[in-house]
Structure formats: structure tokens, C-alpha cells
Design a protein around this motif. Structure first.
Motif, mmCIF file in Angstrom:
data_model
loop_
_atom_site.group_PDB
_atom_site.id
_atom_site.type_symbol
_atom_site.label_atom_id
_atom_site.label_comp_id
_atom_site.label_asym_id
_atom_site.label_seq_id
_atom_site.Cartn_x
_atom_site.Cartn_y
_atom_site.Cartn_z
ATOM 1 N N ALA A 195 0.818 -1.208 0.000
ATOM 2 C CA ALA A 195 0.000 0.000 0.000
ATOM 3 C C ALA A 195 0.855 1.264 0.000
ATOM 4 O O ALA A 195 0.339 2.351 -0.122
ATOM 5 C CB ALA A 195 -0.918 0.007 1.212
ATOM 6 N N GLY A 196 2.138 1.129 0.133
ATOM 7 C CA GLY A 196 3.005 2.303 0.164
ATOM 8 C C GLY A 196 3.631 2.457 1.530
ATOM 9 O O GLY A 196 3.602 1.555 2.363
ATOM 10 N N GLU A 197 4.202 3.609 1.748
ATOM 11 C CA GLU A 197 4.852 3.867 3.024
ATOM 12 C C GLU A 197 3.814 4.082 4.115
ATOM 13 O O GLU A 197 2.840 4.783 3.927
ATOM 14 C CB GLU A 197 5.740 5.109 2.917
ATOM 15 C CG GLU A 197 6.911 4.935 1.978
ATOM 16 C CD GLU A 197 7.894 3.898 2.483
ATOM 17 O OE1 GLU A 197 8.141 3.840 3.695
ATOM 18 O OE2 GLU A 197 8.400 3.141 1.641
ATOM 19 N N SER A 198 4.014 3.441 5.218
ATOM 20 C CA SER A 198 3.157 3.653 6.372
ATOM 21 C C SER A 198 4.043 4.040 7.548
ATOM 22 O O SER A 198 5.252 3.880 7.512
ATOM 23 C CB SER A 198 2.344 2.401 6.696
ATOM 24 O OG SER A 198 3.215 1.356 7.008
ATOM 25 N N VAL A 199 3.431 4.515 8.581
ATOM 26 C CA VAL A 199 4.197 4.964 9.736
ATOM 27 C C VAL A 199 4.616 3.751 10.550
ATOM 28 O O VAL A 199 3.789 3.001 11.036
ATOM 29 C CB VAL A 199 3.364 5.923 10.608
ATOM 30 C CG1 VAL A 199 4.142 6.352 11.823
ATOM 31 C CG2 VAL A 199 2.919 7.115 9.784
ATOM 32 N N ALA A 200 5.911 3.537 10.649
ATOM 33 C CA ALA A 200 6.451 2.431 11.428
ATOM 34 C C ALA A 200 6.863 2.958 12.793
ATOM 35 O O ALA A 200 7.130 4.146 12.950
ATOM 36 C CB ALA A 200 7.658 1.824 10.721
ATOM 37 N N PRO A 201 6.909 2.093 13.809
ATOM 38 C CA PRO A 201 7.348 2.553 15.122
ATOM 39 C C PRO A 201 8.757 3.115 15.046
ATOM 40 O O PRO A 201 9.612 2.559 14.372
ATOM 41 C CB PRO A 201 7.308 1.302 15.988
ATOM 42 C CG PRO A 201 6.772 0.218 15.151
ATOM 43 C CD PRO A 201 6.595 0.701 13.771
ATOM 44 N N LYS A 202 8.986 4.219 15.744
ATOM 45 C CA LYS A 202 10.312 4.830 15.732
ATOM 46 C C LYS A 202 11.231 3.993 16.599
ATOM 47 O O LYS A 202 10.933 3.701 17.743
ATOM 48 C CB LYS A 202 10.244 6.265 16.234
ATOM 49 C CG LYS A 202 9.458 7.134 15.295
ATOM 50 C CD LYS A 202 9.605 8.577 15.619
ATOM 51 C CE LYS A 202 8.791 9.348 14.601
ATOM 52 N NZ LYS A 202 9.192 10.694 14.474
ATOM 53 N N SER A 203 12.329 3.611 16.008
ATOM 54 C CA SER A 203 13.285 2.759 16.692
ATOM 55 C C SER A 203 14.659 3.010 16.090
ATOM 56 O O SER A 203 14.789 3.491 14.980
ATOM 57 C CB SER A 203 12.886 1.288 16.515
ATOM 58 O OG SER A 203 13.873 0.462 17.054
ATOM 59 N N THR A 204 15.690 2.663 16.828
ATOM 60 C CA THR A 204 17.037 2.802 16.297
ATOM 61 C C THR A 204 17.355 1.665 15.350
ATOM 62 O O THR A 204 18.275 1.759 14.552
ATOM 63 C CB THR A 204 18.064 2.825 17.440
ATOM 64 O OG1 THR A 204 17.936 1.628 18.202
ATOM 65 C CG2 THR A 204 17.859 4.029 18.336
ATOM 66 N N GLU A 205 16.572 0.571 15.395
ATOM 67 C CA GLU A 205 16.775 -0.562 14.499
ATOM 68 C C GLU A 205 16.048 -0.308 13.181
ATOM 69 O O GLU A 205 15.193 0.552 13.080
ATOM 70 C CB GLU A 205 16.212 -1.833 15.130
ATOM 71 C CG GLU A 205 16.850 -2.209 16.442
ATOM 72 C CD GLU A 205 16.229 -3.457 16.996
ATOM 73 O OE1 GLU A 205 16.440 -4.518 16.404
ATOM 74 O OE2 GLU A 205 15.529 -3.351 17.996
ATOM 75 N N ASN A 206 16.398 -1.068 12.164
ATOM 76 C CA ASN A 206 15.696 -0.979 10.892
ATOM 77 C C ASN A 206 14.301 -1.542 11.050
ATOM 78 O O ASN A 206 14.103 -2.597 11.635
ATOM 79 C CB ASN A 206 16.440 -1.779 9.816
ATOM 80 C CG ASN A 206 17.780 -1.173 9.492
ATOM 81 O OD1 ASN A 206 17.979 0.017 9.679
ATOM 82 N ND2 ASN A 206 18.691 -1.984 9.016
ATOM 83 N N SER A 207 13.325 -0.824 10.514
ATOM 84 C CA SER A 207 11.956 -1.320 10.574
ATOM 85 C C SER A 207 11.259 -1.010 9.255
ATOM 86 O O SER A 207 11.574 -0.024 8.594
ATOM 87 C CB SER A 207 11.193 -0.695 11.746
ATOM 88 O OG SER A 207 11.108 0.696 11.576
ATOM 89 N N ASP A 208 10.315 -1.870 8.880
ATOM 90 C CA ASP A 208 9.594 -1.721 7.626
ATOM 91 C C ASP A 208 8.212 -2.338 7.794
ATOM 92 O O ASP A 208 8.071 -3.398 8.399
ATOM 93 C CB ASP A 208 10.360 -2.426 6.502
ATOM 94 C CG ASP A 208 9.698 -2.266 5.158
ATOM 95 O OD1 ASP A 208 9.124 -1.182 4.903
ATOM 96 O OD2 ASP A 208 9.755 -3.207 4.347
ATOM 97 N N THR A 209 7.191 -1.670 7.256
ATOM 98 C CA THR A 209 5.830 -2.179 7.316
ATOM 99 C C THR A 209 5.240 -2.205 5.919
ATOM 100 O O THR A 209 5.369 -1.237 5.177
ATOM 101 C CB THR A 209 4.937 -1.309 8.216
ATOM 102 O OG1 THR A 209 5.482 -1.297 9.528
ATOM 103 C CG2 THR A 209 3.513 -1.831 8.265
#
Length: 82
Positions: free
Chosen positions: A22-36
Motif C-alpha cells: 500500500a506504500g509507506e506507512s508509519v512504522a514505530p520509531k526505533s534505532t533498528e531498521n523497521s519496515d511495514t
């Protein structure tokens, strides 16, 4: 129904080329890499989402509830369902 949804989400995670994110969504802010990524069926209804945070992958149903998680342990993917 829950088993079907779980299988559908795992297949969607394994074959992202067939599903349209669906495109970019808001992922939890973290110092690690994250993707949804969110996935939809052919009629445009949501079937779930996959969120990757670090080495853990979380599978969510269309209502946002956590369906399961997968983690790499000693080179093998271990699935945990709820």
C-alpha cells in the motif's frame, strides 16, 4: 477462518512480488531498521500487514491484531503464533 488468515499472511510475506504494498506507512520509531507493508485482496479489502523490526517479523490481521511472529534463530526461521 483464523488458520486461513495465518496461512495467507505467511504466503504474502514469502511472495511480496505478487502482492501490491500500500506504500509507506508509519512504522514505530526505533534505532533498528523497521519496515511495514500492508496487503490487500483483489477487491481492495485489507488482508493484513507485515512489520519487520530488526530480526523479528510480525504478522497482523486486517483488524490490526497480532496473528503471529517469526524470528531467525541459528539460521532457521521460527514461527510463533498467538
Amino acid at each position: 477462518m483464523r488458520r486461513f488468515l495465518t496461512v495467507a499472511l505467511f504466503l504474502a510475506a514469502l511472495a511480496p512480488a505478487r502482492a501490491e504494498p500500500a506504500g509507506e506507512s508509519v512504522a514505530p520509531k526505533s534505532t533498528e531498521n523497521s519496515d511495514t507493508q500492508e496487503f490487500f485482496d483483489a477487491r481492495g479489502r485489507p488482508i493484513g500487514s507485515v512489520t519487520k523490526i530488526g530480526g523479528v517479523t510480525y504478522f497482523n490481521g486486517p483488524d490490526g491484531k497480532l496473528v503471529g511472529a517469526a524470528e531467525m534463530i541459528e539460521g532457521r526461521r521460527v514461527y510463533k503464533t498467538y
